[in-house]
Each structure stands twice: as structure tokens, then as C-alpha cells.
Design a protein around this motif. Sequence first.
Motif, PDB file in Angstrom:
ATOM      1  N   GLU A  57       1.018   9.384  -6.034  1.00  0.00           N
ATOM      2  CA  GLU A  57       1.350  10.801  -5.826  1.00  0.00           C
ATOM      3  C   GLU A  57       2.395  11.260  -6.843  1.00  0.00           C
ATOM      4  OE1 GLU A  57       2.817  13.829  -2.245  1.00  0.00           O
ATOM      5  OE2 GLU A  57       3.029  11.658  -2.005  1.00  0.00           O
ATOM      6  N   ARG A  58       3.395  10.412  -7.073  1.00  0.00           N
ATOM      7  CA  ARG A  58       4.467  10.749  -8.014  1.00  0.00           C
ATOM      8  C   ARG A  58       3.910  10.944  -9.426  1.00  0.00           C
ATOM      9  NH1 ARG A  58       7.187  11.561 -11.693  1.00  0.00           N
ATOM     10  NH2 ARG A  58       9.370  11.042 -12.104  1.00  0.00           N
ATOM     11  N   VAL A  59       3.098  10.019  -9.888  1.00  0.00           N
ATOM     12  CA  VAL A  59       2.564  10.117 -11.249  1.00  0.00           C
ATOM     13  C   VAL A  59       1.590  11.280 -11.358  1.00  0.00           C
ATOM     14  CG1 VAL A  59       1.212   8.955 -13.033  1.00  0.00           C
ATOM     15  CG2 VAL A  59       2.921   7.673 -11.731  1.00  0.00           C
ATOM     16  N   TRP A  60       0.729  11.448 -10.385  1.00  0.00           N
ATOM     17  CA  TRP A  60      -0.255  12.530 -10.451  1.00  0.00           C
ATOM     18  C   TRP A  60       0.429  13.890 -10.537  1.00  0.00           C
ATOM     19  CZ3 TRP A  60      -5.469  12.662 -11.043  1.00  0.00           C
ATOM     20  CH2 TRP A  60      -6.087  13.904 -10.876  1.00  0.00           C
ATOM     21  N   ASN A  61       1.440  14.083  -9.735  1.00  0.00           N
ATOM     22  CA  ASN A  61       2.113  15.382  -9.699  1.00  0.00           C
ATOM     23  C   ASN A  61       2.785  15.726 -11.022  1.00  0.00           C
ATOM     24  OD1 ASN A  61       1.349  15.835  -7.064  1.00  0.00           O
ATOM     25  ND2 ASN A  61       3.274  15.119  -6.180  1.00  0.00           N
ATOM     26  N   GLU A  62       3.218  14.738 -11.767  1.00  0.00           N
ATOM     27  CA  GLU A  62       3.906  15.017 -13.025  1.00  0.00           C
ATOM     28  C   GLU A  62       3.010  14.845 -14.246  1.00  0.00           C
ATOM     29  OE1 GLU A  62       7.693  13.218 -15.478  1.00  0.00           O
ATOM     30  OE2 GLU A  62       7.967  13.813 -13.396  1.00  0.00           O
ATOM     31  N   SER A  63       2.036  13.937 -14.173  1.00  0.00           N
ATOM     32  CA  SER A  63       1.256  13.600 -15.364  1.00  0.00           C
ATOM     33  C   SER A  63      -0.028  14.412 -15.505  1.00  0.00           C
ATOM     34  CB  SER A  63       0.912  12.108 -15.345  1.00  0.00           C
ATOM     35  OG  SER A  63       0.046  11.752 -16.394  1.00  0.00           O
ATOM     36  N   TYR A  64      -0.633  14.806 -14.403  1.00  0.00           N
ATOM     37  CA  TYR A  64      -1.922  15.495 -14.467  1.00  0.00           C
ATOM     38  C   TYR A  64      -1.777  16.887 -15.068  1.00  0.00           C
ATOM     39  CZ  TYR A  64      -6.220  17.810 -12.980  1.00  0.00           C
ATOM     40  OH  TYR A  64      -7.396  18.519 -12.965  1.00  0.00           O
ATOM     41  N   LEU A 112       0.831  -1.206   0.000  1.00  0.00           N
ATOM     42  CA  LEU A 112       0.000   0.000   0.000  1.00  0.00           C
ATOM     43  C   LEU A 112       0.865   1.255   0.000  1.00  0.00           C
ATOM     44  CD1 LEU A 112      -2.702   1.470   0.179  1.00  0.00           C
ATOM     45  CD2 LEU A 112      -2.642   1.135   2.663  1.00  0.00           C
ATOM     46  N   ASN A 113       1.922   1.250   0.761  1.00  0.00           N
ATOM     47  CA  ASN A 113       2.788   2.428   0.825  1.00  0.00           C
ATOM     48  C   ASN A 113       3.400   2.737  -0.534  1.00  0.00           C
ATOM     49  OD1 ASN A 113       2.257   2.760   3.553  1.00  0.00           O
ATOM     50  ND2 ASN A 113       4.045   1.569   4.199  1.00  0.00           N
ATOM     51  N   TYR A 114       3.846   1.699  -1.243  1.00  0.00           N
ATOM     52  CA  TYR A 114       4.411   1.930  -2.576  1.00  0.00           C
ATOM     53  C   TYR A 114       3.331   2.378  -3.563  1.00  0.00           C
ATOM     54  CZ  TYR A 114       9.032   0.136  -1.421  1.00  0.00           C
ATOM     55  OH  TYR A 114      10.285  -0.026  -0.876  1.00  0.00           O
ATOM     56  N   SER A 115       2.132   1.848  -3.418  1.00  0.00           N
ATOM     57  CA  SER A 115       1.047   2.263  -4.301  1.00  0.00           C
ATOM     58  C   SER A 115       0.720   3.735  -4.093  1.00  0.00           C
ATOM     59  CB  SER A 115      -0.195   1.405  -4.050  1.00  0.00           C
ATOM     60  OG  SER A 115      -1.258   1.786  -4.905  1.00  0.00           O
ATOM     61  N   LYS A 116       0.594   4.157  -2.858  1.00  0.00           N
ATOM     62  CA  LYS A 116       0.263   5.554  -2.551  1.00  0.00           C
ATOM     63  C   LYS A 116       1.360   6.512  -2.994  1.00  0.00           C
ATOM     64  CE  LYS A 116      -1.410   6.221   1.625  1.00  0.00           C
ATOM     65  NZ  LYS A 116      -1.547   6.029   3.106  1.00  0.00           N
ATOM     66  N   SER A 117       2.614   6.162  -2.728  1.00  0.00           N
ATOM     67  CA  SER A 117       3.701   7.057  -3.126  1.00  0.00           C
ATOM     68  C   SER A 117       3.841   7.114  -4.642  1.00  0.00           C
ATOM     69  CB  SER A 117       5.017   6.622  -2.484  1.00  0.00           C
ATOM     70  OG  SER A 117       5.418   5.332  -2.921  1.00  0.00           O
ATOM     71  N   GLY A 118       3.595   5.991  -5.300  1.00  0.00           N
ATOM     72  CA  GLY A 118       3.644   5.977  -6.758  1.00  0.00           C
ATOM     73  C   GLY A 118       2.537   6.804  -7.367  1.00  0.00           C
TER      74      GLY A 118
END
Length: 370
Positions: free
Chosen positions: A155-162, A147-153
Motif C-alpha cells: 500500500e505504501r509503495v503503490w500510493n507513492e510510486s504509481y 503478511l501484514n508487513y507485505s500488505k502495508s508495504g
Amino acid sequence: MKSWILISMVALAGIHLACGKDEHKDVPITPPKEVSFTAKDATNALNYFNKAYYDPAKKLYFPTTEKNGVAAIWTQAIYWDMIMNAYLRTGDDQWKIMIHDVFEGNYQHYDHFNWENRQVWFIHDDMMWWIISLARAYQITGTEEYLNYSKSGFERVWNESYDAVDGGMWWDFKKSGKNACINFPTVIAAATLYNITKDEMYLTKAKSIFEWGANNLYDSTKGRVADNNVNGNKGWSDYTYNQGTFIGAATLLYKITGDSKYLGYAVKAADYTKMSMCDGNGIMPPEGDWNEQGILKAIFGHYIMNLVNEGKQDQYLPWLRKNINLAWGNRDAARGITYRNYNVTCPTGIVQSYESSSTVMLMQVCPPGE
């Protein structure tokens, strides 16, 4: 994952498609052995797949029956989903052990899921497939690390891709286009994380991206999902995985909100796949002529069954079983592996794991007939 869109967009993204020399040709259509697959067949199919393609030492999957190299990063996540589905189907602890093993192999191979590593991760949707699978693995095993890796991933994608100005998710780091393969998986990831955490932020994002995708990557008159949107122009290429992730995203939002409009979206997309993308006998297309597209129907199978189960739409079961039975009947008799083209006998030479995966996935999620 490499997206199969306009050549110009691929050039802009600088991505080399995973296409090579076609090492085999489809053999002539032959009448398959008449079969009606069973639960035992489903287990056997996965065991045969693993015997042909899984490296128990590295805990990773091979790209071909030659057992050299490593299958594409995003497809490892889909194979992991396949193992999870086998555990959910059987409750057999061997598959639960393998869930942890496959995570460990990929964790070691891909820099401990360091989302900032631009050598490991070079496109947004490769990351999102893993984010989805990590969230599912947490739901199934309760392992907090997943879950921790899913949440951090996420956040990472949203911040750059959105795209905060015009909406939607960029497919690649160069922001050359917005594809179905990142937008609808983002909805699935966000909705899954909402189901786990009950954090309204995830649900808000899921709804926002789905609405953008429905307006910019979808034909509401047909139920057809576009592959991409480049500068406002929809790229109309039919792929089963795009239909599948759209269906999966809509079904999740229907289940969460109870809003029937989402169920309507999912049913229409499923009907388009069945009526317009299959051959005259209702057999799904043979995607993947020696490239990663062979795995697309595995993704579709995973998500169409969400619609069947969560949306109570069991009218698709006879169609799915017909596809499974044809492919299973046409399996390689010696190796037990199946093929991307359900209408032909599986070749006896080199076969890709991508090409062999879809029937195995379908068998894990679709119940046998009476």
C-alpha cells in the motif's frame, strides 16, 4: 536496489552505485571439474554460502568474505528467498528456523520494517523486493506478521510510486524514471497477495502494471525487457533479473487467469535470455564486476523455474543444469563458494556474497538431472 541505467538518470536520482575498487580479477578460463550436481550438492552449496557470508549473531548477510558491514538491503530479501527455497526443496526444519531468524535480523536492523523511514528505504524497488519476500514467507510459514508487513508495504509503495495519469511505477522517490526493477516486481507482489487474499484489487493492479510494462518496457518482437523508461524513452540494457521478473510476472498471471498470452510473454522472454544474452555455449553473462549486479542471475533463476514448474516449460532444464554444473565445477575448492562468472575458477581472495549467490539459488530451485 541501485538500477544500472543511463548515468544521467542516476545523477537525477542522486543514487550512489554500489561499485568500488575491483578487488579481484577473473582468473584464466580453465577446464572445470566435470560435475553433475546432486541434491546433496545443493544443500552443501547453501551451507558453504552461509559459512562464508552469514552472521548468525546479527542474523544478516555480509557483503563480502571479509565479513564486515551488511549486504545491501534489497539483497537480504533475495538471500531470504534462497533460504525459503531450500526449505521448500528439502522440508528440513533447519531452514524453516532460519526463515524466522533472517526475518528477525532484518526486522531489528531495518527499523521494524517501518516503511515510512526515509533513511532505511530510499528507493521504491528496495521496498518491493521485501514486499514480495514477506508475502512468500507467509505462504510458506503461515506467520501473519509477514503478511501484514507485505500488505502495508505494498500500500505504501503503490500510493507513492504509481503514476495515476500515465500508468506504471516510478523507480525512485524523485520520480525520474520508470524501471523494470519496480514495475515487474510490483506485478509479482500484487499477484502473490491476490493468491493469498483473493482480493480482486491486487489482481486488477497486477494486470494494469503488467500491461503498462509490456507496452513501455518490452520488445515484443524479441522478448527483450528494457531496463528503464525515462520520459517515454526505453533504455535497452540487458540484465538477467529484468528478464526474470518479467517471466515471473507473466507466469503468475498465466497461472491465475489461464490466459495463454501471458505464457507466451514468459516463453519469449526466456528464449531471448537463452539465445541472445548467453555466450556461444549457452552460459549466462557474468554480471556484477564488484557490485550488486552479481545477484541478478539469482533472481532470474528463481523466476525461470516458476515458468518451468507452473508453465510446464521443462525445455529450459538442460540449459539451466549446464550453467549450474559449470559454475559448481569451478567453485573455490577450499571455501566451497561459487562465482558470478561461471566460465572461470572462483577467485581465492575477497569475493562478494552477491557474486556467489546465483549458483546457490539455482541449485535450490532447479532439480538435478537424472
